[in-house]
Scaffold this motif. Structure first.
Motif, PDB file in Angstrom:
ATOM      1  N   VAL A 140       2.451  65.670  52.755  1.00 39.15           N
ATOM      2  CA  VAL A 140       1.152  65.408  52.152  1.00 39.15           C
ATOM      3  C   VAL A 140       1.277  65.282  50.642  1.00 39.15           C
ATOM      4  O   VAL A 140       1.842  66.152  49.979  1.00 39.15           O
ATOM      5  CB  VAL A 140       0.162  66.538  52.489  1.00 39.15           C
ATOM      6  N   ALA A 141       0.743  64.175  50.124  1.00 41.67           N
ATOM      7  CA  ALA A 141       0.736  64.004  48.677  1.00 41.67           C
ATOM      8  C   ALA A 141      -0.476  64.738  48.130  1.00 41.67           C
ATOM      9  O   ALA A 141      -1.610  64.381  48.400  1.00 41.67           O
ATOM     10  CB  ALA A 141       0.657  62.515  48.323  1.00 41.67           C
ATOM     11  N   GLY A 142      -0.242  65.780  47.344  1.00 45.60           N
ATOM     12  CA  GLY A 142      -1.346  66.616  46.917  1.00 45.60           C
ATOM     13  C   GLY A 142      -1.772  66.414  45.487  1.00 45.60           C
ATOM     14  O   GLY A 142      -2.569  67.185  44.965  1.00 45.60           O
ATOM     15  N   SER A 143      -1.263  65.390  44.827  1.00 42.49           N
ATOM     16  CA  SER A 143      -1.546  65.238  43.407  1.00 42.49           C
ATOM     17  C   SER A 143      -2.735  64.345  43.116  1.00 42.49           C
ATOM     18  O   SER A 143      -3.197  64.272  41.994  1.00 42.49           O
ATOM     19  CB  SER A 143      -0.309  64.656  42.706  1.00 42.49           C
ATOM     20  N   ARG A 144      -3.253  63.614  44.149  1.00 37.60           N
ATOM     21  CA  ARG A 144      -4.345  62.689  43.889  1.00 37.60           C
ATOM     22  C   ARG A 144      -5.682  63.406  43.949  1.00 37.60           C
ATOM     23  O   ARG A 144      -5.899  64.255  44.803  1.00 37.60           O
ATOM     24  CB  ARG A 144      -4.330  61.552  44.922  1.00 37.60           C
ATOM     25  N   PRO A 145      -6.621  63.044  43.098  1.00 40.82           N
ATOM     26  CA  PRO A 145      -7.964  63.627  43.210  1.00 40.82           C
ATOM     27  C   PRO A 145      -8.638  63.113  44.471  1.00 40.82           C
ATOM     28  O   PRO A 145      -8.451  61.975  44.871  1.00 40.82           O
ATOM     29  CB  PRO A 145      -8.679  63.109  41.956  1.00 40.82           C
ATOM     30  N   ALA A 146      -9.421  63.962  45.111  1.00 38.88           N
ATOM     31  CA  ALA A 146     -10.093  63.580  46.346  1.00 38.88           C
ATOM     32  C   ALA A 146     -11.597  63.548  46.139  1.00 38.88           C
ATOM     33  O   ALA A 146     -12.139  64.287  45.334  1.00 38.88           O
ATOM     34  CB  ALA A 146      -9.744  64.566  47.461  1.00 38.88           C
ATOM     35  N   ARG A 147     -12.275  62.669  46.898  1.00 44.85           N
ATOM     36  CA  ARG A 147     -13.727  62.666  46.886  1.00 44.85           C
ATOM     37  C   ARG A 147     -14.235  63.895  47.649  1.00 44.85           C
ATOM     38  O   ARG A 147     -13.521  64.515  48.410  1.00 44.85           O
ATOM     39  CB  ARG A 147     -14.255  61.405  47.575  1.00 44.85           C
ATOM     40  N   ALA A 148     -15.486  64.202  47.448  1.00 46.36           N
ATOM     41  CA  ALA A 148     -16.088  65.297  48.201  1.00 46.36           C
ATOM     42  C   ALA A 148     -16.036  64.960  49.686  1.00 46.36           C
ATOM     43  O   ALA A 148     -16.367  63.850  50.093  1.00 46.36           O
ATOM     44  CB  ALA A 148     -17.532  65.490  47.756  1.00 46.36           C
ATOM     45  N   VAL A 149     -15.609  65.925  50.494  1.00 51.55           N
ATOM     46  CA  VAL A 149     -15.417  65.690  51.910  1.00 51.55           C
ATOM     47  C   VAL A 149     -16.750  65.726  52.641  1.00 51.55           C
ATOM     48  O   VAL A 149     -17.585  66.598  52.409  1.00 51.55           O
ATOM     49  CB  VAL A 149     -14.457  66.744  52.503  1.00 51.55           C
ATOM     50  N   SER A 150     -16.972  64.759  53.543  1.00 56.62           N
ATOM     51  CA  SER A 150     -18.207  64.675  54.303  1.00 56.62           C
ATOM     52  C   SER A 150     -18.100  65.531  55.569  1.00 56.62           C
ATOM     53  O   SER A 150     -17.122  66.242  55.780  1.00 56.62           O
ATOM     54  CB  SER A 150     -18.465  63.212  54.688  1.00 56.62           C
ATOM     55  N   VAL A 151     -19.108  65.429  56.435  1.00 52.16           N
ATOM     56  CA  VAL A 151     -19.035  66.127  57.719  1.00 52.16           C
ATOM     57  C   VAL A 151     -17.882  65.540  58.519  1.00 52.16           C
ATOM     58  O   VAL A 151     -17.475  64.402  58.293  1.00 52.16           O
ATOM     59  CB  VAL A 151     -20.362  65.979  58.488  1.00 52.16           C
ATOM     60  N   PRO A 152     -17.313  66.295  59.469  1.00 52.07           N
ATOM     61  CA  PRO A 152     -16.131  65.812  60.201  1.00 52.07           C
ATOM     62  C   PRO A 152     -16.360  64.454  60.862  1.00 52.07           C
ATOM     63  O   PRO A 152     -17.450  64.177  61.394  1.00 52.07           O
ATOM     64  CB  PRO A 152     -15.909  66.914  61.242  1.00 52.07           C
ATOM     65  N   PHE A 153     -15.335  63.634  60.812  1.00 58.90           N
ATOM     66  CA  PHE A 153     -15.333  62.331  61.472  1.00 58.90           C
ATOM     67  C   PHE A 153     -14.338  62.435  62.614  1.00 58.90           C
ATOM     68  O   PHE A 153     -13.158  62.677  62.405  1.00 58.90           O
ATOM     69  CB  PHE A 153     -14.922  61.226  60.492  1.00 58.90           C
ATOM     70  N   ARG A 154     -14.813  62.259  63.850  1.00 55.18           N
ATOM     71  CA  ARG A 154     -14.031  62.582  65.035  1.00 55.18           C
ATOM     72  C   ARG A 154     -13.462  61.315  65.680  1.00 55.18           C
ATOM     73  O   ARG A 154     -14.219  60.390  66.011  1.00 55.18           O
ATOM     74  CB  ARG A 154     -14.902  63.349  66.023  1.00 55.18           C
ATOM     75  N   PHE A 155     -12.145  61.318  65.885  1.00 52.19           N
ATOM     76  CA  PHE A 155     -11.435  60.145  66.404  1.00 52.19           C
ATOM     77  C   PHE A 155     -10.607  60.541  67.614  1.00 52.19           C
ATOM     78  O   PHE A 155      -9.872  61.533  67.583  1.00 52.19           O
ATOM     79  CB  PHE A 155     -10.538  59.569  65.301  1.00 52.19           C
ATOM     80  N   LEU A 156     -10.721  59.753  68.690  1.00 54.12           N
ATOM     81  CA  LEU A 156      -9.989  60.014  69.934  1.00 54.12           C
ATOM     82  C   LEU A 156      -9.055  58.858  70.240  1.00 54.12           C
ATOM     83  O   LEU A 156      -9.491  57.703  70.331  1.00 54.12           O
ATOM     84  CB  LEU A 156     -10.977  60.201  71.091  1.00 54.12           C
ATOM     85  N   THR A 157      -7.757  59.153  70.412  1.00 54.60           N
ATOM     86  CA  THR A 157      -6.804  58.122  70.784  1.00 54.60           C
ATOM     87  C   THR A 157      -6.843  57.926  72.302  1.00 54.60           C
ATOM     88  O   THR A 157      -7.621  58.557  73.011  1.00 54.60           O
ATOM     89  CB  THR A 157      -5.379  58.484  70.338  1.00 54.60           C
ATOM     90  N   ASN A 158      -5.959  57.079  72.814  1.00 57.17           N
ATOM     91  CA  ASN A 158      -5.958  56.773  74.246  1.00 57.17           C
ATOM     92  C   ASN A 158      -4.781  57.380  74.999  1.00 57.17           C
ATOM     93  O   ASN A 158      -4.601  57.115  76.188  1.00 57.17           O
ATOM     94  CB  ASN A 158      -5.951  55.250  74.457  1.00 57.17           C
ATOM     95  N   TRP A 159      -3.968  58.181  74.308  1.00 57.54           N
ATOM     96  CA  TRP A 159      -2.816  58.810  74.969  1.00 57.54           C
ATOM     97  C   TRP A 159      -2.327  59.927  74.068  1.00 57.54           C
ATOM     98  O   TRP A 159      -2.821  60.119  72.964  1.00 57.54           O
ATOM     99  CB  TRP A 159      -1.709  57.778  75.216  1.00 57.54           C
ATOM    100  N   TYR A 160      -1.336  60.666  74.540  1.00 57.28           N
ATOM    101  CA  TYR A 160      -0.739  61.705  73.718  1.00 57.28           C
ATOM    102  C   TYR A 160      -0.148  61.083  72.444  1.00 57.28           C
ATOM    103  O   TYR A 160       0.238  59.914  72.433  1.00 57.28           O
ATOM    104  CB  TYR A 160       0.353  62.427  74.514  1.00 57.28           C
ATOM    105  N   ALA A 161      -0.079  61.867  71.381  1.00 53.99           N
ATOM    106  CA  ALA A 161       0.346  61.358  70.074  1.00 53.99           C
ATOM    107  C   ALA A 161       1.699  60.669  70.163  1.00 53.99           C
ATOM    108  O   ALA A 161       2.666  61.223  70.693  1.00 53.99           O
ATOM    109  CB  ALA A 161       0.411  62.513  69.076  1.00 53.99           C
ATOM    110  N   GLN A 162       1.766  59.452  69.631  1.00 53.13           N
ATOM    111  CA  GLN A 162       2.981  58.657  69.704  1.00 53.13           C
ATOM    112  C   GLN A 162       2.943  57.588  68.613  1.00 53.13           C
ATOM    113  O   GLN A 162       1.992  57.513  67.830  1.00 53.13           O
ATOM    114  CB  GLN A 162       3.099  58.014  71.080  1.00 53.13           C
ATOM    115  N   ALA A 163       3.957  56.749  68.577  1.00 51.35           N
ATOM    116  CA  ALA A 163       4.065  55.745  67.515  1.00 51.35           C
ATOM    117  C   ALA A 163       2.890  54.776  67.512  1.00 51.35           C
ATOM    118  O   ALA A 163       2.521  54.250  66.454  1.00 51.35           O
ATOM    119  CB  ALA A 163       5.375  54.969  67.667  1.00 51.35           C
ATOM    120  N   GLU A 164       2.296  54.536  68.675  1.00 53.66           N
ATOM    121  CA  GLU A 164       1.170  53.620  68.763  1.00 53.66           C
ATOM    122  C   GLU A 164      -0.056  54.125  68.004  1.00 53.66           C
ATOM    123  O   GLU A 164      -1.038  53.405  67.837  1.00 53.66           O
ATOM    124  CB  GLU A 164       0.807  53.369  70.229  1.00 53.66           C
TER     125      GLU A 164
END
Length: 333
Positions: free
Chosen positions: A24-48
């Motif tokens: 994780v690159a931790g040196s960049r300033p970040a915007r204020a974080v919004s409410v969680p944004f939820r994302f679902l993939t179609n399989w177990y974590a992989q290169a796709e």
């Protein structure tokens, strides 16, 4: 494809683990974080899914003010139902399934895609040189592929309904039976068979049917209405993640994938990365990551109508929103 994993989601806890590995690159300033944004993939974590995990591990979502949580799909997950129920803001789905869901009154809308080409195909032994040679061979297909592609393949090549059997995502029957044919993902079963020393031949369904998109991103009309700006930021950061993972150091994304799915090997992730490049799944050089177009979606609609999967009068345009292409102009392959 990869077998079950120990963890279902990668969010803050796994991100901290990736950060400890230097991802994780931790040196960049970040915007204020919004409410969680939820994302679902179609399989177990992989290169796709690497672009999304790269964006998370590199802080690209945080940079645009999003707190993104990535959950992985599974063989029994129904992404459309989970999306419509409000469990997720975006899921990986398919253009065709989104059109069919919209035709049934479901508020699903495709807005972008991971790949410009589908990675789905049929895997045969080397003696098969064309799809027409599959007459008389047993073909293992999932319920989804059987519904979407089999009727056209059957009618076009003169196959018989008795040839089809259920596919359990297990390559052992293929290894044992030289006459067997199985459905395949270009970066999954071929890799496993290569590791096992078993030669095979991959036939992309894109070449036989229509030019489909790979791992499209689907949302709902409610998200389009109430979280449109967040959706734009999610798409921009995700495609930035894909570009960074493909052309830069893939280590952050790789570490994040393996944190979410410890059974996924680094060698397969990197083999898949090379395969993406060789197949040109992001389009020609200079193409914009993530975009979907009306002509290609209409071709998908025409196939669905021709195979009886979609009523001819269905408003397929309601299932696609092409307005996000302009937000992705700065992210090119």
């Amino acid at each position: 494809m990869t077998r079950p994993v120990l963890s279902r989601a990668l969010s803050r806890r796994a991100l901290l683990a990736a950060a400890a590995l230097g991802g994780v690159a931790g040196s960049r300033p970040a915007r204020a974080v919004s409410v969680p944004f939820r994302f679902l993939t179609n399989w177990y974590a992989q290169a796709e899914h690497a672009g999304f995990y790269q964006a998370l591990a590199r802080g690209f979502y945080r940079d645009v003010g999003l707190d993104v949580a990535i959950d992985h799909g599974a063989p029994q997950s129904n992404n459309t139902q989970l999306l419509v129920a409000g469990r997720y803001d975006v899921v990986i789905g398919s253009i065709g399934a989104t059109m069919m869901a919209a035709a049934r009154g479901m508020p699903t809308v495709a807005v972008a895609t991971s790949f410009q080409s589908s990675l789905v195909g049929l895997l045969t032994h080397p003696d098969i040189t064309r799809l027409a040679d599959l007459k008389g061979h047993t073909i293992l297909l999932s319920t989804e592929i059987r519904a979407a592609f089999w009727p056209w393949l059957r009618d076009h090549y003169g196959f018989d309904e008795s040839q089809v059997r259920p596919y359990s995502f297990n390559i052992q029957p293929f290894i044992l039976d030289p006459g067997l044919v199985i459905q395949s993902y270009a970066t999954s079963e071929p890799y496993a068979l290569q590791k096992a020393g078993v030669p095979c031949r991959f036939f992309p369904l894109d070449d036989a049917t229509y030019h489909d998109y790979g791992n499209p991103l689907v949302t709902t009309r409610d998200v389009l209405t109430h979280r449109r700006e967040d959706l734009v930021r999610f798409l921009q950061a995700s495609m930035r993640g894909w570009a960074d993972w493909m052309s830069g150091d893939p280590t952050p994304g790789n570490d994040a994938i393996r944190a979410a799915n410890p059974q996924m090997g680094l060698d397969q992730i990197m083999w898949s990365r090379q395969r993406f490049r060789a197949m040109g799944v992001f389009g020609p050089a200079g193409a914009r990551y993530g975009t979907i177009t009306a002509p290609r979606c209409q071709a998908i609609r025409d196939f669905l109508v021709a195979t009886g999967q979609l009523p001819a009068g269905a408003r397929w345009q309601d299932a696609c929103d092409f307005s996000f292409a302009s937000a992705l102009t700065s992210v090119v392959a």
